[in-house]
Motif scaffolding. Structure first.
Motif, PDB file in Angstrom:
ATOM      1  N   VAL A 193       0.843  -1.199   0.000  1.00  0.00           N
ATOM      2  CA  VAL A 193       0.000   0.000   0.000  1.00  0.00           C
ATOM      3  C   VAL A 193       0.877   1.247   0.000  1.00  0.00           C
ATOM      4  CG1 VAL A 193      -1.672   1.345   1.326  1.00  0.00           C
ATOM      5  CG2 VAL A 193      -1.975  -1.124   1.108  1.00  0.00           C
ATOM      6  N   LEU A 194       1.854   1.285   0.902  1.00  0.00           N
ATOM      7  CA  LEU A 194       2.725   2.457   1.003  1.00  0.00           C
ATOM      8  C   LEU A 194       3.563   2.644  -0.265  1.00  0.00           C
ATOM      9  CD1 LEU A 194       3.851   2.097   4.717  1.00  0.00           C
ATOM     10  CD2 LEU A 194       2.402   3.908   3.761  1.00  0.00           C
ATOM     11  N   HIS A 195       3.938   1.554  -0.906  1.00  0.00           N
ATOM     12  CA  HIS A 195       4.709   1.664  -2.150  1.00  0.00           C
ATOM     13  C   HIS A 195       3.919   2.412  -3.212  1.00  0.00           C
ATOM     14  CE1 HIS A 195       7.231   0.602  -5.575  1.00  0.00           C
ATOM     15  NE2 HIS A 195       6.133   0.220  -6.190  1.00  0.00           N
ATOM     16  N   PHE A 196       2.680   2.027  -3.421  1.00  0.00           N
ATOM     17  CA  PHE A 196       1.907   2.661  -4.486  1.00  0.00           C
ATOM     18  C   PHE A 196       1.519   4.092  -4.122  1.00  0.00           C
ATOM     19  CE2 PHE A 196       1.457  -1.749  -5.852  1.00  0.00           C
ATOM     20  CZ  PHE A 196       1.718  -1.600  -7.207  1.00  0.00           C
ATOM     21  N   ILE A 197       1.398   4.387  -2.830  1.00  0.00           N
ATOM     22  CA  ILE A 197       1.195   5.783  -2.428  1.00  0.00           C
ATOM     23  C   ILE A 197       2.421   6.604  -2.796  1.00  0.00           C
ATOM     24  CG2 ILE A 197       0.970   7.319  -0.432  1.00  0.00           C
ATOM     25  CD1 ILE A 197      -0.797   5.205   0.876  1.00  0.00           C
ATOM     26  N   SER A 317      12.699 -11.595   1.262  1.00  0.00           N
ATOM     27  CA  SER A 317      13.914 -12.324   1.623  1.00  0.00           C
ATOM     28  C   SER A 317      14.884 -12.286   0.446  1.00  0.00           C
ATOM     29  CB  SER A 317      13.569 -13.768   1.987  1.00  0.00           C
ATOM     30  OG  SER A 317      13.043 -14.445   0.861  1.00  0.00           O
ATOM     31  N   GLU A 318      16.084 -12.844   0.643  1.00  0.00           N
ATOM     32  CA  GLU A 318      17.082 -12.824  -0.426  1.00  0.00           C
ATOM     33  C   GLU A 318      16.622 -13.585  -1.664  1.00  0.00           C
ATOM     34  OE1 GLU A 318      20.934 -13.938   0.885  1.00  0.00           O
ATOM     35  OE2 GLU A 318      21.117 -12.303   2.324  1.00  0.00           O
ATOM     36  N   SER A 319      15.705 -14.527  -1.481  1.00  0.00           N
ATOM     37  CA  SER A 319      15.164 -15.246  -2.635  1.00  0.00           C
ATOM     38  C   SER A 319      14.133 -14.407  -3.393  1.00  0.00           C
ATOM     39  CB  SER A 319      14.522 -16.564  -2.186  1.00  0.00           C
ATOM     40  OG  SER A 319      13.410 -16.314  -1.343  1.00  0.00           O
ATOM     41  N   ARG A 320      13.736 -13.284  -2.826  1.00  0.00           N
ATOM     42  CA  ARG A 320      12.753 -12.393  -3.455  1.00  0.00           C
ATOM     43  C   ARG A 320      13.361 -10.992  -3.631  1.00  0.00           C
ATOM     44  NH1 ARG A 320       7.792 -15.109  -2.151  1.00  0.00           N
ATOM     45  NH2 ARG A 320       8.393 -17.302  -2.015  1.00  0.00           N
ATOM     46  N   ASN A 321      14.608 -10.944  -4.074  1.00  0.00           N
ATOM     47  CA  ASN A 321      15.295  -9.653  -4.207  1.00  0.00           C
ATOM     48  C   ASN A 321      14.617  -8.710  -5.185  1.00  0.00           C
ATOM     49  OD1 ASN A 321      17.369  -9.677  -2.317  1.00  0.00           O
ATOM     50  ND2 ASN A 321      18.785 -10.776  -3.657  1.00  0.00           N
ATOM     51  N   ASN A 322      13.909  -9.249  -6.155  1.00  0.00           N
ATOM     52  CA  ASN A 322      13.182  -8.406  -7.103  1.00  0.00           C
ATOM     53  C   ASN A 322      12.161  -7.542  -6.379  1.00  0.00           C
ATOM     54  OD1 ASN A 322      12.390  -7.497  -9.723  1.00  0.00           O
ATOM     55  ND2 ASN A 322      10.681  -8.923  -9.675  1.00  0.00           N
ATOM     56  N   LYS A 323      11.407  -8.162  -5.493  1.00  0.00           N
ATOM     57  CA  LYS A 323      10.415  -7.414  -4.706  1.00  0.00           C
ATOM     58  C   LYS A 323      11.108  -6.424  -3.777  1.00  0.00           C
ATOM     59  CE  LYS A 323       6.420  -7.756  -4.075  1.00  0.00           C
ATOM     60  NZ  LYS A 323       5.655  -8.519  -3.104  1.00  0.00           N
ATOM     61  N   PHE A 324      12.222  -6.844  -3.178  1.00  0.00           N
ATOM     62  CA  PHE A 324      12.924  -5.947  -2.264  1.00  0.00           C
ATOM     63  C   PHE A 324      13.400  -4.694  -2.989  1.00  0.00           C
ATOM     64  CE2 PHE A 324      16.928  -4.486  -0.300  1.00  0.00           C
ATOM     65  CZ  PHE A 324      16.411  -4.059   0.915  1.00  0.00           C
ATOM     66  N   VAL A 325      13.987  -4.846  -4.178  1.00  0.00           N
ATOM     67  CA  VAL A 325      14.464  -3.685  -4.932  1.00  0.00           C
ATOM     68  C   VAL A 325      13.296  -2.766  -5.277  1.00  0.00           C
ATOM     69  CG1 VAL A 325      15.559  -2.924  -7.073  1.00  0.00           C
ATOM     70  CG2 VAL A 325      16.482  -4.891  -5.831  1.00  0.00           C
ATOM     71  N   LYS A 326      12.188  -3.362  -5.670  1.00  0.00           N
ATOM     72  CA  LYS A 326      11.000  -2.568  -6.005  1.00  0.00           C
ATOM     73  C   LYS A 326      10.569  -1.701  -4.825  1.00  0.00           C
ATOM     74  CE  LYS A 326       6.054  -3.328  -6.031  1.00  0.00           C
ATOM     75  NZ  LYS A 326       4.950  -4.297  -6.115  1.00  0.00           N
ATOM     76  N   LEU A 327      10.487  -2.297  -3.644  1.00  0.00           N
ATOM     77  CA  LEU A 327      10.027  -1.551  -2.474  1.00  0.00           C
ATOM     78  C   LEU A 327      11.088  -0.594  -1.950  1.00  0.00           C
ATOM     79  CD1 LEU A 327       8.194  -4.383  -0.488  1.00  0.00           C
ATOM     80  CD2 LEU A 327       7.155  -2.608  -1.906  1.00  0.00           C
ATOM     81  N   ALA A 328      12.353  -1.000  -2.036  1.00  0.00           N
ATOM     82  CA  ALA A 328      13.420  -0.229  -1.395  1.00  0.00           C
ATOM     83  C   ALA A 328      13.896   0.965  -2.216  1.00  0.00           C
ATOM     84  CB  ALA A 328      14.601  -1.151  -1.072  1.00  0.00           C
ATOM     85  N   ALA A 329      13.677   0.961  -3.524  1.00  0.00           N
ATOM     86  CA  ALA A 329      14.146   2.075  -4.351  1.00  0.00           C
ATOM     87  C   ALA A 329      13.574   3.417  -3.872  1.00  0.00           C
ATOM     88  CB  ALA A 329      13.814   1.822  -5.822  1.00  0.00           C
ATOM     89  N   ASP A 361      23.704   4.671   3.507  1.00  0.00           N
ATOM     90  CA  ASP A 361      24.798   3.938   2.873  1.00  0.00           C
ATOM     91  C   ASP A 361      24.583   2.428   2.979  1.00  0.00           C
ATOM     92  OD1 ASP A 361      25.925   6.380   2.297  1.00  0.00           O
ATOM     93  OD2 ASP A 361      27.399   6.305   3.920  1.00  0.00           O
ATOM     94  N   ASN A 362      24.078   1.989   4.130  1.00  0.00           N
ATOM     95  CA  ASN A 362      23.788   0.561   4.302  1.00  0.00           C
ATOM     96  C   ASN A 362      22.738   0.091   3.306  1.00  0.00           C
ATOM     97  OD1 ASN A 362      25.541   0.636   6.454  1.00  0.00           O
ATOM     98  ND2 ASN A 362      23.968   0.509   8.041  1.00  0.00           N
ATOM     99  N   LEU A 363      21.692   0.879   3.152  1.00  0.00           N
ATOM    100  CA  LEU A 363      20.610   0.486   2.246  1.00  0.00           C
ATOM    101  C   LEU A 363      21.086   0.510   0.795  1.00  0.00           C
ATOM    102  CD1 LEU A 363      17.709  -0.362   1.772  1.00  0.00           C
ATOM    103  CD2 LEU A 363      17.052   2.055   1.758  1.00  0.00           C
ATOM    104  N   ASP A 364      21.874   1.488   0.438  1.00  0.00           N
ATOM    105  CA  ASP A 364      22.394   1.556  -0.920  1.00  0.00           C
ATOM    106  C   ASP A 364      23.193   0.292  -1.249  1.00  0.00           C
ATOM    107  OD1 ASP A 364      23.004   2.565  -3.433  1.00  0.00           O
ATOM    108  OD2 ASP A 364      24.780   3.610  -2.724  1.00  0.00           O
ATOM    109  N   ALA A 365      24.076  -0.111  -0.321  1.00  0.00           N
ATOM    110  CA  ALA A 365      24.875  -1.324  -0.544  1.00  0.00           C
ATOM    111  C   ALA A 365      23.981  -2.553  -0.634  1.00  0.00           C
ATOM    112  CB  ALA A 365      25.889  -1.491   0.589  1.00  0.00           C
TER     113      ALA A 365
END
Length: 413
Positions: A193-197, A317-329, A361-365
Motif C-alpha cells: 500500500v505504502l509503495h503505491f502511495i 527475503s534474499e530469494s525475493r530480491n526483485n520485490k525488495f528492490v522494487k520496495l526499497a528504491a 549507505d547501508n541500504l544503498d549497498a
C-alpha cells in the motif's frame, strides 16, 4: 475455499434439516418459503463501464453475497441435493430492504464461484474511475459472506488496484475495516500500500500538491497501524514473536515511506519549506535512527527467522530480491532527500543527518547487491522510474504496468 464454505454450511445444518423435515411431515401447511427482514445492510453495485463487468458483479452478488443474508438453516437447504426438486417449485425466499430474493438448489461444487478467481476476474475489468466505486461494496460483500482473503490475495489486490492508479481506494477499505474486513496487519500488505502511495508522488515528478497528498495518505496508513482493529491476530501455531521483532508501527521499513514523502516535499518547497513538513522529516528520521542500528542492513532490523518460509517477511527475503528492490528504491531516494533536508537545516540537525547517512549507505549497498541477483523486471523498472528522471518514468509507466501484471502472476514480484 468457497466450495468448502458451502459444504460446511450444509454439514452444520444437517441437524436443523432433519428437524425441518420432521416438521414438514407433521404439517402440510409448512413450506420451504419464508420471508425474513434482515438487519444487514444490502450490498449494491453501481453501473459499470462494460456489460461484462456488470455481469460479473451481478454473479458475485447473486451467488456469494445474497446467500449470506439467509439464516443458517435455509442457507444449508439451498446446498442440499435432496431438496433440489422441492426448491424448484418452492424456493427459499428472503426479503432484504423490501426486495424479495428467491433461492433454488445450488451445487456446492460447480455452482459456487471461487472467491479469488471471481474477485480478480472483476478487478481485471475495472477500467474507468467509476468502476472503482464498486471496490468497496465488492470487498464489503465478500466480508459479509465471510469470504476470507489470504495475505497473498490481499497483496495482489493492492498491486492490481495500485497499478491501475487507485491506491487511495485501498486505504479507504482499511479505514472502514469493520465493514470490509481489510486489515493492515501484515508487512507485505502494508508495504505494498505504502509503495503505491509513494509512486503517486514519483509519477508526478514529486509535484508539491501530489506529494503532499501522498504524504497525508501515507500518514493515515501509519496511524491505522496503531488502531485496535488492525492489530495482528496471534495464531497459536506461530507462538510468540522472536526476540528483536519490531511491530509494524515501529518497523523502519514502514517509517521510511512517510520519511521519503516528507523529505521529497521539503526539497520541492526549497527555502520556503513549511516548518511542519521539516518537523516531519526530523520526526521520522529520529525514529528510524533509533530503531535501525547503524551497522545493520535494513532487512537485518527484523529477526532472520521471520524471513524464512511461512514467515511474514519471506516476500522480501534474499530469494525475493526483485520485490525488495522494487520496495526499497523509493526508500533510498527518500533517505537521500532526508539527509539533504537535515543538512540544510543547520548544525542543530547535523548529528541526525550523519546518523541517517550511515543507514542510507547501508541500504544503498544492500540494494546494489540485491540488484545483481534479482529475478524479474519490476525491481529494475521501479529503480529507473525513481532515479532516472521524468522522461524515463513517462516512457516506462505503461510498460511498468505490464511488467507488474506479469510478475504478480509468476510470483516474482
Amino acid at each position: 475455499m468457497s466450495r468448502q464454505l458451502a459444504l460446511s454450511a450444509f454439514r452444520v445444518g444437517n441437524g436443523v434439516l432433519g428437524y425441518t423435515t420432521r416438521r414438514i411431515a407433521a404439517s402440510t401447511r409448512r413450506t420451504f418459503s419464508s420471508t425474513a427482514q434482515r438487519k444487514k445492510e444490502m450490498i449494491y453495485f453501481s453501473k459499470a463501464s462494460s456489460q461484462e463487468l456488470d455481469d460479473v458483479l451481478t454473479e458475485i452478488r447473486r451467488k456469494i453475497v445474497l446467500p449470506a443474508y439467509l439464516p443458517q438453516p435455509q442457507r444449508a437447504k439451498i446446498y442440499a441435493k435432496k431438496y433440489e426438486k422441492k426448491l424448484q417449485s418452492d424456493p427459499v425466499t428472503i426479503e432484504v430492504d423490501r426486495e424479495v430474493f428467491k433461492f433454488r438448489y445450488v451445487d456446492p461444487y460447480s455452482g459456487v464461484p471461487s472467491t479469488k478467481r471471481i474477485l480478480f476476474r472483476a478487478l481485471d475489468l475495472f477500467s474507468e474511475p467509476a468502476d472503482f466505486d464498486n471496490l468497496r461494496p465488492l470487498i464489503e460483500g465478500l466480508a459479509a459472506a465471510n469470504r476470507k482473503l489470504s495475505v497473498e490475495t490481499l497483496a495482489k489486490l493492492v498491486r492490481v488496484v495500485g497499478t491501475k492508479g487507485h491506491i487511495y481506494k485501498i486505504v479507504e477499505l482499511a479505514r472502514s475495516v469493520k465493514r470490509t474486513g481489510f486489515k493492515l496487519d501484515e508487512s507485505e500488505t502494508v508495504n505494498e500500500v505504502l509503495h503505491f502511495i509513494q509512486m503517486k508522488a514519483v509519477f508526478s515528478d514529486w509535484d508539491p500538491a501530489a506529494t503532499e497528498k501522498a504524504l497525508r495518505w501515507a500518514e493515515i496508513v501509519v496511524d491505522l497501524l496503531e488502531e485496535e482493529d488492525h492489530q495482528p491476530t496471534l495464531k497459536k501455531k506461530d507462538g510468540p514473536p522472536p526476540p528483536g521483532w519490531l511491530p509494524l508501527p515501529r518497523d523502519p521499513m514502514v517509517l521510511l515511506s512517510p520519511l521519503h514523502l516528507a523529505a521529497a516535499l521539503a526539497l520541492k518547497q526549497g527555502a520556503e519549506a513549511e516548518a511542519d513538513v521539516v518537523d516531519k522529516v526530523v520526526k521520522y528520521a529520529t525514529k528510524i535512527v533509533l530503531l535501525w542500528e547503524e551497522d545493520k542492513a535494513l532487512r537485518q532490523t527484523q529477526p532472520a527467522a521471520l524471513f524464512k518460509r511461512g514467515g511474514p517477511f519471506l516476500y522480501i527475503s534474499e530469494s525475493r530480491n526483485n520485490k525488495f528492490v522494487k520496495l526499497a528504491a523509493p526508500w533510498l531516494y527518500g533517505l537521500n532527500a532526508a539527509v539533504k533536508v537535515l543538512q540544510d537545516q543547520g548544525p542543530q540537525h547535523s548529528e541526525l543527518a550523519a546518523q541517517l547517512q550511515k543507514r542510507r549507505d547501508n541500504l544503498d549497498a544492500e540494494i546494489q547487491e540485491a540488484r545483481k541477483t534479482a529475478s524479474g523486471e519490476i525491481g529494475e523498472v521501479t529503480w529507473r522510474q525513481v532515479f532516472e528522471g521524468e522522461n524515463v518514468r513517462q516512457g516506462e509507466q505503461e510498460d511498468g504496468v505490464k511488467v507488474e501484471d506479469k510478475t504478480v502472476e509468476d510470483g516474482n514480484s
